[in-house]
Design a protein around this motif. Structure first.
Motif, mmCIF file in Angstrom:
data_model
loop_
_atom_site.group_PDB
_atom_site.id
_atom_site.type_symbol
_atom_site.label_atom_id
_atom_site.label_comp_id
_atom_site.label_asym_id
_atom_site.label_seq_id
_atom_site.Cartn_x
_atom_site.Cartn_y
_atom_site.Cartn_z
ATOM 1 N N ARG A 296 0.774 -1.233 0.000
ATOM 2 C CA ARG A 296 0.000 0.000 0.000
ATOM 3 C C ARG A 296 0.808 1.287 0.000
ATOM 4 N N SER A 297 2.081 1.227 0.330
ATOM 5 C CA SER A 297 2.858 2.464 0.402
ATOM 6 C C SER A 297 4.338 2.207 0.127
ATOM 7 N N GLN A 298 5.018 3.280 -0.226
ATOM 8 C CA GLN A 298 6.459 3.189 -0.423
ATOM 9 C C GLN A 298 7.154 2.843 0.887
ATOM 10 N N SER A 299 6.617 3.334 1.992
ATOM 11 C CA SER A 299 7.248 3.024 3.281
ATOM 12 C C SER A 299 7.134 1.536 3.599
ATOM 13 N N LYS A 300 6.018 0.904 3.214
ATOM 14 C CA LYS A 300 5.859 -0.538 3.426
ATOM 15 C C LYS A 300 6.843 -1.309 2.545
ATOM 16 N N LEU A 301 6.990 -0.880 1.290
ATOM 17 C CA LEU A 301 7.952 -1.538 0.404
ATOM 18 C C LEU A 301 9.363 -1.386 0.968
ATOM 19 N N ALA A 302 9.696 -0.190 1.412
ATOM 20 C CA ALA A 302 11.021 0.041 1.994
ATOM 21 C C ALA A 302 11.242 -0.858 3.202
ATOM 22 N N GLU A 303 10.239 -0.988 4.030
ATOM 23 C CA GLU A 303 10.334 -1.857 5.219
ATOM 24 C C GLU A 303 10.603 -3.300 4.805
ATOM 25 N N GLU A 304 9.873 -3.769 3.816
ATOM 26 C CA GLU A 304 10.054 -5.145 3.343
ATOM 27 C C GLU A 304 11.434 -5.356 2.730
ATOM 28 N N LEU A 305 11.981 -4.311 2.132
ATOM 29 C CA LEU A 305 13.307 -4.396 1.525
ATOM 30 C C LEU A 305 14.422 -4.144 2.540
ATOM 31 N N LYS A 306 14.023 -3.811 3.776
ATOM 32 C CA LYS A 306 14.993 -3.442 4.821
ATOM 33 C C LYS A 306 15.865 -2.287 4.327
ATOM 34 N N MET A 307 15.162 -1.287 3.811
ATOM 35 C CA MET A 307 15.789 -0.120 3.203
ATOM 36 C C MET A 307 15.152 1.122 3.813
ATOM 37 N N ASP A 308 15.940 2.152 4.013
ATOM 38 C CA ASP A 308 15.401 3.402 4.526
ATOM 39 C C ASP A 308 14.395 3.977 3.525
ATOM 40 N N TYR A 309 13.248 4.413 4.030
ATOM 41 C CA TYR A 309 12.205 4.954 3.167
ATOM 42 C C TYR A 309 12.726 6.135 2.347
ATOM 43 N N ARG A 310 13.508 6.999 2.974
ATOM 44 C CA ARG A 310 14.009 8.180 2.263
ATOM 45 C C ARG A 310 14.897 7.783 1.086
ATOM 46 N N TYR A 311 15.672 6.720 1.261
ATOM 47 C CA TYR A 311 16.532 6.244 0.175
ATOM 48 C C TYR A 311 15.682 5.690 -0.973
ATOM 49 N N LEU A 312 14.691 4.876 -0.634
ATOM 50 C CA LEU A 312 13.800 4.342 -1.671
ATOM 51 C C LEU A 312 13.108 5.475 -2.409
ATOM 52 N N ASN A 313 12.633 6.458 -1.689
ATOM 53 C CA ASN A 313 11.959 7.594 -2.300
ATOM 54 C C ASN A 313 12.894 8.316 -3.266
ATOM 55 N N LYS A 314 14.142 8.494 -2.886
ATOM 56 C CA LYS A 314 15.118 9.132 -3.767
ATOM 57 C C LYS A 314 15.341 8.292 -5.028
ATOM 58 N N LEU A 315 15.415 6.970 -4.858
ATOM 59 C CA LEU A 315 15.579 6.091 -6.020
ATOM 60 C C LEU A 315 14.408 6.233 -6.983
ATOM 61 N N LEU A 316 13.209 6.306 -6.429
ATOM 62 C CA LEU A 316 12.018 6.409 -7.271
ATOM 63 C C LEU A 316 11.871 7.787 -7.900
ATOM 64 N N ASN A 317 12.663 8.729 -7.429
ATOM 65 C CA ASN A 317 12.626 10.072 -7.983
ATOM 66 C C ASN A 317 13.890 10.419 -8.758
#
Length: 66
Positions: A19-40
């Motif tokens: 449901r959210s980028q933060s959930k995906l980041a959690e599942e990937l054991k990745m910081d949400y801010r880093y995932l967000n930067k990757l997606l941007n």
């Protein structure tokens, strides 16, 4: 330079019930801010791309935009 296709990732997240980028980041054991930067548009390495693709059950090439 290649970048991760945010729209494709979000579409695949919906298909997988994520449901959210933060959930995906959690599942990937990745910081949400880093995932967000990757997606941007932040540059990524092949390992990170593979981790995201594996979780979304897609080929890495499916989530890369040129």
């Amino acid at each position: 330079m290649a970048r991760i296709d945010k729209d494709t990732v979000i579409e695949q997240m919906k298909k997988d019930g994520i449901r959210s980028q933060s959930k995906l980041a959690e599942e990937l054991k990745m910081d949400y801010r880093y995932l967000n930067k990757l997606l941007n548009g932040k540059p990524f390495n092949s390992t990170t791309l593979q981790r995201i693709a594996d979780r979304l059950q897609v080929h890495p090439g499916e989530i890369v935009a040129q």
